[in-house]
Structures are given as structure tokens and as C-alpha cells.
Write a protein that holds these residues in place. Sequence first.
Motif, PDB file in Angstrom:
ATOM      1  N   ALA A  31      -5.817 -25.050  -5.082  1.00  0.00           N
ATOM      2  CA  ALA A  31      -6.432 -23.876  -5.705  1.00  0.00           C
ATOM      3  C   ALA A  31      -6.020 -23.765  -7.164  1.00  0.00           C
ATOM      4  CB  ALA A  31      -6.041 -22.605  -4.937  1.00  0.00           C
ATOM      5  N   ALA A  32      -4.769 -24.111  -7.457  1.00  0.00           N
ATOM      6  CA  ALA A  32      -4.301 -24.059  -8.839  1.00  0.00           C
ATOM      7  C   ALA A  32      -5.034 -25.087  -9.698  1.00  0.00           C
ATOM      8  CB  ALA A  32      -2.798 -24.303  -8.887  1.00  0.00           C
ATOM      9  N   HIS A  33      -5.264 -26.281  -9.146  1.00  0.00           N
ATOM     10  CA  HIS A  33      -6.011 -27.308  -9.865  1.00  0.00           C
ATOM     11  C   HIS A  33      -7.437 -26.837 -10.147  1.00  0.00           C
ATOM     12  CE1 HIS A  33      -3.253 -30.861  -8.480  1.00  0.00           C
ATOM     13  NE2 HIS A  33      -2.825 -30.295  -9.598  1.00  0.00           N
ATOM     14  N   LEU A  34      -8.065 -26.226  -9.153  1.00  0.00           N
ATOM     15  CA  LEU A  34      -9.438 -25.742  -9.336  1.00  0.00           C
ATOM     16  C   LEU A  34      -9.493 -24.661 -10.401  1.00  0.00           C
ATOM     17  CD1 LEU A  34     -12.431 -25.631  -8.539  1.00  0.00           C
ATOM     18  CD2 LEU A  34     -11.794 -24.002  -6.725  1.00  0.00           C
ATOM     19  N   GLN A  35      -8.549 -23.735 -10.337  1.00  0.00           N
ATOM     20  CA  GLN A  35      -8.553 -22.655 -11.322  1.00  0.00           C
ATOM     21  C   GLN A  35      -8.332 -23.191 -12.731  1.00  0.00           C
ATOM     22  OE1 GLN A  35      -5.290 -19.715 -11.449  1.00  0.00           O
ATOM     23  NE2 GLN A  35      -6.872 -18.150 -11.310  1.00  0.00           N
ATOM     24  N   ARG A  36      -7.439 -24.161 -12.878  1.00  0.00           N
ATOM     25  CA  ARG A  36      -7.194 -24.736 -14.194  1.00  0.00           C
ATOM     26  C   ARG A  36      -8.435 -25.464 -14.709  1.00  0.00           C
ATOM     27  NH1 ARG A  36      -2.817 -26.854 -13.055  1.00  0.00           N
ATOM     28  NH2 ARG A  36      -3.337 -29.045 -12.731  1.00  0.00           N
ATOM     29  N   ALA A  37      -9.149 -26.157 -13.818  1.00  0.00           N
ATOM     30  CA  ALA A  37     -10.372 -26.852 -14.214  1.00  0.00           C
ATOM     31  C   ALA A  37     -11.451 -25.855 -14.630  1.00  0.00           C
ATOM     32  CB  ALA A  37     -10.873 -27.729 -13.064  1.00  0.00           C
ATOM     33  N   GLU A  38     -11.592 -24.777 -13.872  1.00  0.00           N
ATOM     34  CA  GLU A  38     -12.605 -23.764 -14.205  1.00  0.00           C
ATOM     35  C   GLU A  38     -12.297 -23.100 -15.546  1.00  0.00           C
ATOM     36  OE1 GLU A  38     -14.055 -22.380  -9.730  1.00  0.00           O
ATOM     37  OE2 GLU A  38     -12.476 -21.262 -10.764  1.00  0.00           O
ATOM     38  N   GLN A  39     -11.017 -22.834 -15.797  1.00  0.00           N
ATOM     39  CA  GLN A  39     -10.665 -22.208 -17.066  1.00  0.00           C
ATOM     40  C   GLN A  39     -10.883 -23.176 -18.226  1.00  0.00           C
ATOM     41  OE1 GLN A  39      -9.723 -18.787 -17.386  1.00  0.00           O
ATOM     42  NE2 GLN A  39     -10.416 -19.414 -19.408  1.00  0.00           N
ATOM     43  N   PHE A  40     -10.607 -24.450 -18.018  1.00  0.00           N
ATOM     44  CA  PHE A  40     -10.875 -25.430 -19.069  1.00  0.00           C
ATOM     45  C   PHE A  40     -12.361 -25.455 -19.410  1.00  0.00           C
ATOM     46  CE2 PHE A  40     -12.139 -29.640 -20.534  1.00  0.00           C
ATOM     47  CZ  PHE A  40     -11.257 -29.839 -21.589  1.00  0.00           C
ATOM     48  N   ILE A  41     -13.199 -25.396 -18.386  1.00  0.00           N
ATOM     49  CA  ILE A  41     -14.648 -25.374 -18.610  1.00  0.00           C
ATOM     50  C   ILE A  41     -15.046 -24.123 -19.386  1.00  0.00           C
ATOM     51  CG2 ILE A  41     -16.880 -25.102 -17.456  1.00  0.00           C
ATOM     52  CD1 ILE A  41     -15.740 -26.920 -15.215  1.00  0.00           C
ATOM     53  N   ARG A  42     -14.555 -22.969 -18.985  1.00  0.00           N
ATOM     54  CA  ARG A  42     -14.914 -21.720 -19.664  1.00  0.00           C
ATOM     55  C   ARG A  42     -14.461 -21.731 -21.126  1.00  0.00           C
ATOM     56  NH1 ARG A  42     -13.391 -19.533 -14.475  1.00  0.00           N
ATOM     57  NH2 ARG A  42     -11.292 -19.083 -15.223  1.00  0.00           N
ATOM     58  N   ASP A  43     -13.349 -22.386 -21.399  1.00  0.00           N
ATOM     59  CA  ASP A  43     -12.824 -22.427 -22.770  1.00  0.00           C
ATOM     60  C   ASP A  43     -13.547 -23.448 -23.645  1.00  0.00           C
ATOM     61  OD1 ASP A  43     -10.967 -20.481 -22.192  1.00  0.00           O
ATOM     62  OD2 ASP A  43      -9.317 -21.886 -21.850  1.00  0.00           O
ATOM     63  N   ASN A  44     -14.313 -24.346 -23.045  1.00  0.00           N
ATOM     64  CA  ASN A  44     -14.897 -25.449 -23.809  1.00  0.00           C
ATOM     65  C   ASN A  44     -16.409 -25.554 -23.626  1.00  0.00           C
ATOM     66  OD1 ASN A  44     -12.501 -27.245 -24.959  1.00  0.00           O
ATOM     67  ND2 ASN A  44     -11.877 -26.483 -22.946  1.00  0.00           N
ATOM     68  N   LEU A  45     -17.065 -24.455 -23.327  1.00  0.00           N
ATOM     69  CA  LEU A  45     -18.498 -24.476 -23.075  1.00  0.00           C
ATOM     70  C   LEU A  45     -19.295 -24.952 -24.294  1.00  0.00           C
ATOM     71  CD1 LEU A  45     -18.943 -21.170 -21.055  1.00  0.00           C
ATOM     72  CD2 LEU A  45     -19.117 -23.502 -20.188  1.00  0.00           C
ATOM     73  N   ALA A  46     -18.799 -24.687 -25.496  1.00  0.00           N
ATOM     74  CA  ALA A  46     -19.526 -25.076 -26.704  1.00  0.00           C
ATOM     75  C   ALA A  46     -19.288 -26.535 -27.089  1.00  0.00           C
ATOM     76  CB  ALA A  46     -19.137 -24.169 -27.875  1.00  0.00           C
ATOM     77  N   ASN A  47     -18.422 -27.218 -26.378  1.00  0.00           N
ATOM     78  CA  ASN A  47     -18.136 -28.617 -26.671  1.00  0.00           C
ATOM     79  C   ASN A  47     -19.288 -29.487 -26.164  1.00  0.00           C
ATOM     80  OD1 ASN A  47     -17.197 -31.229 -26.886  1.00  0.00           O
ATOM     81  ND2 ASN A  47     -15.254 -30.846 -25.858  1.00  0.00           N
ATOM     82  N   PRO A  48     -19.995 -30.174 -27.044  1.00  0.00           N
ATOM     83  CA  PRO A  48     -21.139 -30.980 -26.600  1.00  0.00           C
ATOM     84  C   PRO A  48     -20.734 -32.133 -25.691  1.00  0.00           C
ATOM     85  CG  PRO A  48     -20.623 -31.443 -28.896  1.00  0.00           C
ATOM     86  CD  PRO A  48     -19.799 -30.257 -28.507  1.00  0.00           C
ATOM     87  N   ASN A  49     -19.462 -32.518 -25.709  1.00  0.00           N
ATOM     88  CA  ASN A  49     -18.985 -33.625 -24.880  1.00  0.00           C
ATOM     89  C   ASN A  49     -18.422 -33.172 -23.534  1.00  0.00           C
ATOM     90  OD1 ASN A  49     -19.516 -35.601 -26.932  1.00  0.00           O
ATOM     91  ND2 ASN A  49     -17.680 -34.896 -28.000  1.00  0.00           N
ATOM     92  N   LEU A  50     -18.547 -31.885 -23.227  1.00  0.00           N
ATOM     93  CA  LEU A  50     -18.011 -31.375 -21.971  1.00  0.00           C
ATOM     94  C   LEU A  50     -18.762 -31.982 -20.785  1.00  0.00           C
ATOM     95  CD1 LEU A  50     -16.086 -29.363 -20.554  1.00  0.00           C
ATOM     96  CD2 LEU A  50     -17.930 -27.657 -20.704  1.00  0.00           C
ATOM     97  N   ASN A  51     -18.042 -32.653 -19.930  1.00  0.00           N
ATOM     98  CA  ASN A  51     -18.626 -33.217 -18.714  1.00  0.00           C
ATOM     99  C   ASN A  51     -17.541 -33.347 -17.652  1.00  0.00           C
ATOM    100  OD1 ASN A  51     -17.124 -35.570 -19.315  1.00  0.00           O
ATOM    101  ND2 ASN A  51     -18.845 -36.467 -20.451  1.00  0.00           N
ATOM    102  N   SER A  52     -17.906 -33.835 -16.500  1.00  0.00           N
ATOM    103  CA  SER A  52     -16.972 -33.913 -15.379  1.00  0.00           C
ATOM    104  C   SER A  52     -15.769 -34.786 -15.703  1.00  0.00           C
ATOM    105  CB  SER A  52     -17.692 -34.455 -14.141  1.00  0.00           C
ATOM    106  OG  SER A  52     -18.789 -33.639 -13.800  1.00  0.00           O
TER     107      SER A  52
END
Length: 320
Positions: A207-228
Amino acid sequence: MYFSTAKCAETDKNRTWVRTLSETYFPLSAEFNNDSEFEGRLSSWSLGNLGLSEMTCDGVLYHRKRSHFANEKDSSLLITIPHKGDVHFRQSSRDTKCGPGGFLVERGDMPYEFWHGKRNKLWVLKVPTASVRSRLGATDRLGALTFDATQGVGSFFVGAVRNTIQCVDKINDVARDVAGQQLLDLLCLAMRSDDRILDSSSSTIRAAHLQRAEQFIRDNLANPNLNSQLVAESCGISLRYLQRLFSEADHSIVGYIRDKRLTRCDEALKLVNDTSTVANIAYKWGFYDQAQFCKYYRSRFGCTPTETRKKSRLDAGTGG
């Protein structure tokens, strides 16, 4: 907008006060400590998608009942900053109080009681729940939490609210929109710095890994290179493990990124003074195919981006 009960006839001033607050925040009812002598005044301003107000009034108890929000489609949070004394708040199983030097979060999508026994001065922010969710994740745990505003980002946030109130009548609508976005970002930073914002399920490593991944996504939504792959590498886990985490949470990584980007686009489209084109807004948040963006947006919000922008401007009285 400015309102004072001093302007009202004695027979209807309390009823008018409740109606004014319901229009400023959302529907509620009230019980006054002294019906005949109650006095209150309220100044409010629109800051893009946020509402900001300064209220001074005598002792009162407010009720937010299920009937008040039964037909509401979009929920909001109220952020209350008291100045002269404690305010008390009860929601769900939480019963708390907040005094000067702190701020309180109130969920508008659940019943609550809010009161202060003596005359008090309050600053109140009305914030779309979706805007906070797109920055922090789930908002379920926020209701009735109080936060320290005497130091760190919390103090910076309250200072920014103070500066905004002092200057809001001297700045134009575009600057007000910018101020609203800055206050929203500071608010979320202040709340994120509190350990209680961590999901209660984060006691497990997965759960901690998932939450950290979700927060990374929310913090980097404007990054054009954001992907899995970038998310996995940044969180120090394998791509297969990351995909499994999201699958167990009933959504895909790509779908999660798209959903959060759509929320930020919707937020921008509702800023009536933003001159960016729909295409520019979509591009800023990672949508490079206009037709695909419009398709996803309609599926998520039930209307086109252009219709959202037009409605927001009509509601604000600024025309098309």
C-alpha cells in the motif's frame, strides 16, 4: 461581495444571514446563541475556482444535513482559519476544535455541526474537492482534521491568505485567478506535510508503494515524459510490480494518469479569465491529440471542454 446584518430588518436578519452563507458556501441551517441580538458581517471574493471570505459574527451553531447536499453533483471542502477564539466541529466520528494558529478542514459531502460560543472572526476558503484530490489523493480522511499554522508551510499558507485578503480589492480578475491557484497549491502542500494524511492502509509495504507511485504521478502530471516506466523507476520498483499494484486497486496506470490530467484540465477550463485555448490547456496537461482529449473529457464529465468553458463564463456573467 459584502453583507452585514446591520442592513437588515430586525425580523429577518437571522434568516438573511443563513441565506447569505448558504449562497456563499453551500446550503446549511443555523441556531443563534442570541436570536434577538445576533450580529454578523461577511466579505467574500471569487478567486477562480476557489471562494475566499472573511466573516465576523456572534456565537452560532451551523448544521449541514443530508438533505442539504442530496442533489449536489460536485462536493467542496471548507478550510476555516479562526482568529479570536476556538471553533468546534463534529463530523462522522470526529469531534474536534481549532483555535487561532491553526486551520480546520470541513467536508461538504457529509453531515456536520460547526459552532463557536462567542463572537469570532474567521477566514474561510471554499475549495473543490476534486482539486484537492488531484493533488493529494483520497480526501475521505480530511474531514474534521486540524492543522498547525504556526510554522512551516502551514504558516506560509495562512500568511498567503492574509496577504490575499489585504490586496484582493486592488488586483484584477486575472490576478485573482492566479492567487486562487497559489492558495490551493499551498494548502495541499501544508496538508501533505502532516503524517495523518497518509492513508491508513499504508501500514503494508504494498500500500505504501502504491501511495508513493500515485503521489509521484500527481506531482508530475505536466511532465510530457510521464509514463509507467518513469513511475516505476522513480519509485524504485519494477514495472511489472507497479502494474500489479494498480491492478489490485482496480485501475490501470495509464488510466490513473489520464484521469488526474483530465481533472487538472477541467480545473483550468473553469477559470473564466484564463485566455489559454482548449488545445493549449490539453497540451499543458499531456494530451497531444485534441480529438482523443475531447473524447476522454466528454466520457468523464458528460460534456465537451468548450461547453464547460462556455458555461463557466456564462455563470460568471462574462459572456462567451
